[in-house]
Design a protein around this motif. Structure first.
Motif, PDB file in Angstrom:
ATOM      1  N   GLN A  61      29.862  38.003  32.413  1.00  0.00           N
ATOM      2  CA  GLN A  61      28.481  37.887  31.947  1.00  0.00           C
ATOM      3  C   GLN A  61      27.743  39.218  31.959  1.00  0.00           C
ATOM      4  N   GLU A  62      28.016  40.017  32.983  1.00  0.00           N
ATOM      5  CA  GLU A  62      27.244  41.245  33.192  1.00  0.00           C
ATOM      6  C   GLU A  62      27.761  42.440  32.395  1.00  0.00           C
ATOM      7  N   ALA A  63      29.029  42.429  32.000  1.00  0.00           N
ATOM      8  CA  ALA A  63      29.664  43.638  31.467  1.00  0.00           C
ATOM      9  C   ALA A  63      29.344  43.849  29.996  1.00  0.00           C
ATOM     10  N   ALA A  64      28.964  45.083  29.664  1.00  0.00           N
ATOM     11  CA  ALA A  64      28.813  45.477  28.268  1.00  0.00           C
ATOM     12  C   ALA A  64      30.191  45.596  27.609  1.00  0.00           C
ATOM     13  N   GLN A  65      30.212  45.676  26.308  1.00  0.00           N
ATOM     14  CA  GLN A  65      31.476  45.820  25.588  1.00  0.00           C
ATOM     15  C   GLN A  65      32.229  47.054  26.072  1.00  0.00           C
ATOM     16  N   GLY A  66      33.495  46.857  26.464  1.00  0.00           N
ATOM     17  CA  GLY A  66      34.330  47.976  26.885  1.00  0.00           C
ATOM     18  C   GLY A  66      33.987  48.562  28.233  1.00  0.00           C
ATOM     19  N   ALA A  67      33.200  47.848  29.047  1.00  0.00           N
ATOM     20  CA  ALA A  67      32.771  48.380  30.345  1.00  0.00           C
ATOM     21  C   ALA A  67      33.963  48.590  31.280  1.00  0.00           C
ATOM     22  N   ALA A  68      33.733  49.449  32.301  1.00  0.00           N
ATOM     23  CA  ALA A  68      34.721  49.690  33.359  1.00  0.00           C
ATOM     24  C   ALA A  68      34.363  48.834  34.564  1.00  0.00           C
ATOM     25  N   VAL A  69      35.347  48.095  35.079  1.00  0.00           N
ATOM     26  CA  VAL A  69      35.129  47.176  36.199  1.00  0.00           C
ATOM     27  C   VAL A  69      36.088  47.545  37.322  1.00  0.00           C
ATOM     28  N   LEU A  70      35.541  47.812  38.507  1.00  0.00           N
ATOM     29  CA  LEU A  70      36.351  48.163  39.675  1.00  0.00           C
ATOM     30  C   LEU A  70      36.262  47.026  40.692  1.00  0.00           C
ATOM     31  N   ILE A  71      37.338  46.252  40.809  1.00  0.00           N
ATOM     32  CA  ILE A  71      37.401  45.080  41.672  1.00  0.00           C
ATOM     33  C   ILE A  71      38.070  45.470  42.984  1.00  0.00           C
ATOM     34  N   GLN A  72      37.468  45.037  44.095  1.00  0.00           N
ATOM     35  CA  GLN A  72      37.872  45.541  45.392  1.00  0.00           C
ATOM     36  C   GLN A  72      38.600  44.508  46.247  1.00  0.00           C
ATOM     37  N   ASP A  73      39.814  44.813  46.649  1.00  0.00           N
ATOM     38  CA  ASP A  73      40.476  44.307  47.835  1.00  0.00           C
ATOM     39  C   ASP A  73      41.080  42.913  47.706  1.00  0.00           C
ATOM     40  N   TYR A  74      41.661  42.492  48.848  1.00  0.00           N
ATOM     41  CA  TYR A  74      42.482  41.279  48.908  1.00  0.00           C
ATOM     42  C   TYR A  74      41.679  40.003  48.710  1.00  0.00           C
ATOM     43  N   HIS A  75      40.364  40.068  48.924  1.00  0.00           N
ATOM     44  CA  HIS A  75      39.527  38.895  48.671  1.00  0.00           C
ATOM     45  C   HIS A  75      39.555  38.507  47.190  1.00  0.00           C
ATOM     46  N   LEU A  76      39.761  39.476  46.337  1.00  0.00           N
ATOM     47  CA  LEU A  76      39.622  39.288  44.886  1.00  0.00           C
ATOM     48  C   LEU A  76      40.907  39.657  44.151  1.00  0.00           C
ATOM     49  N   ALA A  77      42.033  39.233  44.690  1.00  0.00           N
ATOM     50  CA  ALA A  77      43.313  39.568  44.061  1.00  0.00           C
ATOM     51  C   ALA A  77      43.546  38.816  42.764  1.00  0.00           C
ATOM     52  N   LEU A  78      42.923  37.664  42.583  1.00  0.00           N
ATOM     53  CA  LEU A  78      43.131  36.884  41.364  1.00  0.00           C
ATOM     54  C   LEU A  78      42.141  37.242  40.262  1.00  0.00           C
ATOM     55  N   ALA A  79      41.047  37.877  40.631  1.00  0.00           N
ATOM     56  CA  ALA A  79      39.964  38.115  39.675  1.00  0.00           C
ATOM     57  C   ALA A  79      40.362  38.980  38.476  1.00  0.00           C
ATOM     58  N   PRO A  80      41.202  40.014  38.613  1.00  0.00           N
ATOM     59  CA  PRO A  80      41.529  40.816  37.422  1.00  0.00           C
ATOM     60  C   PRO A  80      42.155  39.995  36.299  1.00  0.00           C
ATOM     61  N   ARG A  81      43.120  39.147  36.621  1.00  0.00           N
ATOM     62  CA  ARG A  81      43.751  38.318  35.593  1.00  0.00           C
ATOM     63  C   ARG A  81      42.757  37.340  34.987  1.00  0.00           C
ATOM     64  N   MET A  82      41.925  36.736  35.826  1.00  0.00           N
ATOM     65  CA  MET A  82      40.921  35.792  35.326  1.00  0.00           C
ATOM     66  C   MET A  82      39.920  36.484  34.402  1.00  0.00           C
ATOM     67  N   LEU A  83      39.485  37.671  34.801  1.00  0.00           N
ATOM     68  CA  LEU A  83      38.532  38.417  33.986  1.00  0.00           C
ATOM     69  C   LEU A  83      39.161  38.859  32.682  1.00  0.00           C
ATOM     70  N   ARG A  84      40.410  39.254  32.729  1.00  0.00           N
ATOM     71  CA  ARG A  84      41.121  39.655  31.509  1.00  0.00           C
ATOM     72  C   ARG A  84      41.128  38.512  30.494  1.00  0.00           C
ATOM     73  N   GLY A  85      41.312  37.284  30.973  1.00  0.00           N
ATOM     74  CA  GLY A  85      41.301  36.142  30.069  1.00  0.00           C
ATOM     75  C   GLY A  85      39.941  35.907  29.436  1.00  0.00           C
ATOM     76  N   LEU A  86      38.870  36.223  30.186  1.00  0.00           N
ATOM     77  CA  LEU A  86      37.518  36.022  29.671  1.00  0.00           C
ATOM     78  C   LEU A  86      37.043  37.172  28.805  1.00  0.00           C
ATOM     79  N   ARG A  87      37.431  38.391  29.165  1.00  0.00           N
ATOM     80  CA  ARG A  87      36.920  39.591  28.481  1.00  0.00           C
ATOM     81  C   ARG A  87      38.050  40.597  28.290  1.00  0.00           C
ATOM     82  N   PRO A  88      38.894  40.409  27.279  1.00  0.00           N
ATOM     83  CA  PRO A  88      40.008  41.340  27.072  1.00  0.00           C
ATOM     84  C   PRO A  88      39.564  42.743  26.684  1.00  0.00           C
ATOM     85  N   ASP A  89      38.287  42.914  26.337  1.00  0.00           N
ATOM     86  CA  ASP A  89      37.792  44.237  25.930  1.00  0.00           C
ATOM     87  C   ASP A  89      37.547  45.167  27.113  1.00  0.00           C
TER      88      ASP A  89
END
Length: 476
Positions: A144-172
């Motif tokens: 929701q928050e990311a502009a087109q082509g934004a850079a997202v830095l996800i931190q640590d073991y709490h959020l190990a699944l989030a990169p794949r989930m986010l990729r599915g929502l926002r491949p850009d």
């Protein structure tokens, strides 16, 4: 919440840059935090549209989210955009305590007593569903928050699944994941159920770039991918290493403020003088009572030093700061009690009316920690396993007279500091006692020379640079 899609740089972490306390009057007070991420995000400058996505951790945070809708007041955040997520408390508890802290932390730090644990049963699967939901909440907020082509830095073991989930929502988006913990070797990682192990690895591999504190942990991740998923890393994921360093400017400035001077005077009084009137030497450790920090074996090594090297009796004091951690988990409460029991036993065995061998402090006090850094003749950092360990890097930076570093070979910091530290096997009580004797016996010039080299290594990649290097690597 409707998508805003305005941020060009996003950070996601369980803990955010501030927390709230709810007073009896209903008033909310904000307390800003510190650390590498806070320093790093401030380094990108006010002209960059950045947002930090984090979770509400307590009642004060949840009330702040209810009052603001999750977009925190810039007056509280110092102008930084922060979106705080009010994840249902039962979901959060199962994800954070049930999975992140009681499973993933234990796996990566190799803490299980395997004859009895782990047990992956129906209760575990229920908690795992909460961990998935927690990660999904972050992925949706970032999308929701990311502009087109934004850079997202996800931190640590709490959020190990989030990169794949986010990729599915926002491949850009350009997505990075950073692991602040060690990474378990394949044989230990595969204690996890096969599907869970694959899901964790696949989650991180949803990022364009997966980064680690040391080459050792990066290689372990790659080895796990090969063992669980098959040969090769997907072409879309690059592996990187960024060894977070100490913030020398902040530490040196903060360590010479009046409250630190006051704490130094109090510590000197507690340390006292040797029978001949000379100043006692100080062995210092500063840790949370985290199982991986190995505080109990450190105390046992100190006891063995006093037992086998009686010349140090009444001439040395062990200043041990063991700040309570995760006291909502029974195993941590038990460990904290054992730290106190062993410290009391050492004092009972060797103490005299004029000498307390172990001075144990359990109330967190940053100014007092800095005072101990400045006073230390020897720093003891002996974790069973540690992603980096910033204490090992901070003490040489702050030390007034030079400090010998006794350092576990299992700390990530050993990769950078090992040449000028006294290396120990964290399980070897006798070996650690001998290293403490060598450190205490080191001449002032040798100690000062080592400290200078340690400080240079420790500050090679300060937090702001650490953050910007990751951002540049993700954009490259």
């Amino acid at each position: 919440m409707a998508p805003t899609q305005t941020a060009s740089v996003l950070v996601a972490s369980n803990r955010g840059p501030l927390s709230y306390a709810l007073e009896d009057t209903g008033r909310l007070t904000a307390r800003r935090g510190g650390g590498g991420l806070v320093s790093g995000l401030s380094a990108i400058g006010p002209d960059t549209d950045a947002v930090w996505v984090c979770a509400a951790l307590g009642d004060g945070d949840r009330e702040a989210v209810r009052r603001t809708g999750g977009a925190l007041d810039p007056e509280d955040t110092g102008g930084q955009r922060v979106r705080m997520l009010d994840i249902a408390s039962d979901v959060y508890a199962d994800a954070y305590n049930g999975i992140a802290n009681s499973v993933l932390w234990f796996v990566h730090h190799m803490l299980y007593q395997t004859p009895l644990e782990p047990v992956f049963d129906a209760a575990f699967r229920r908690q795992w569903a909460a961990y998935e939901a927690y990660n999904r909440a972050f992925a949706e907020a970032l999308a929701q928050e990311a502009a087109q082509g934004a850079a997202v830095l996800i931190q640590d073991y709490h959020l190990a699944l989030a990169p794949r989930m986010l990729r599915g929502l926002r491949p850009d988006l350009r997505i990075g994941h950073f692991s602040h913990t060690p990474w378990a070797p394949p044989d230990y990682f595969r204690l996890l159920p096969d599907d869970i192990a694959a899901q964790l690895l696949g989650g991180i591999l949803g990022a364009d770039r997966a980064a680690f504190l040391t080459r050792r942990w990066a290689d372990a991740f790659t080895d796990c991918c090969h063992a669980v998923l098959g040969p090769g890393i997907p072409a879309g994921t690059r592996i990187g290493v960024h060894g977070l360093g100490a913030d020398a400017d902040f530490l040196r400035r903060r360590a010479h403020e009046p409250d630190v001077d006051e704490r130094m005077a109090a510590l000197r009084e507690q340390i006292g003088s040797a029978p001949d009137g000379s100043a006692r030497k100080a062995i210092v450790r500063v840790d949370r009572t985290e199982l991986s920090k190995n505080i109990v074996r450190g105390l046992l090594a100190y006891e063995e030093l006093l037992d086998t090297r009686p010349e140090w009796r009444e001439r040395v004091c062990h200043i041990a700061f063991a700040y309570p951690s995760r006291q909502d988990l029974a195993v941590y409460r038990d460990y904290t009690a054992e730290v106190q029991r062993v410290a009391d036993a050492v004092n009972s065995r060797f103490g005299t009316p004029d000498w307390t061998p172990v001075v144990l402090h359990v109330k967190d006090d940053f100014a007092r920690s800095l005072a101990a850094y400045r006073l230390a003749d020897v720093a003891l950092v002996n974790p069973i396993r540690d992603g980096m360990n910033l204490v090992a890097k901070e003490v040489p930076v702050v030390s007034d007279e030079g400090c010998a570093l006794v350092l576990s070979r299992e700390a990530g910091a050993h990769e950078e500091l090992g040449d000028d530290a006294l290396t120990v096997n964290p399980y070897d009580i006798g070996g650690t006692a001998r290293a403490l004797h060598e450190a205490l016996s080191m001449g002032p010039q040798q100690r000062a020379d080592r400290t200078k080299r340690l400080a240079a290594q420790a500050t090679a990649l300060p937090p702001a640079r650490w953050f910007l290097d990751q951002l540049a690597a993700l954009e490259g």
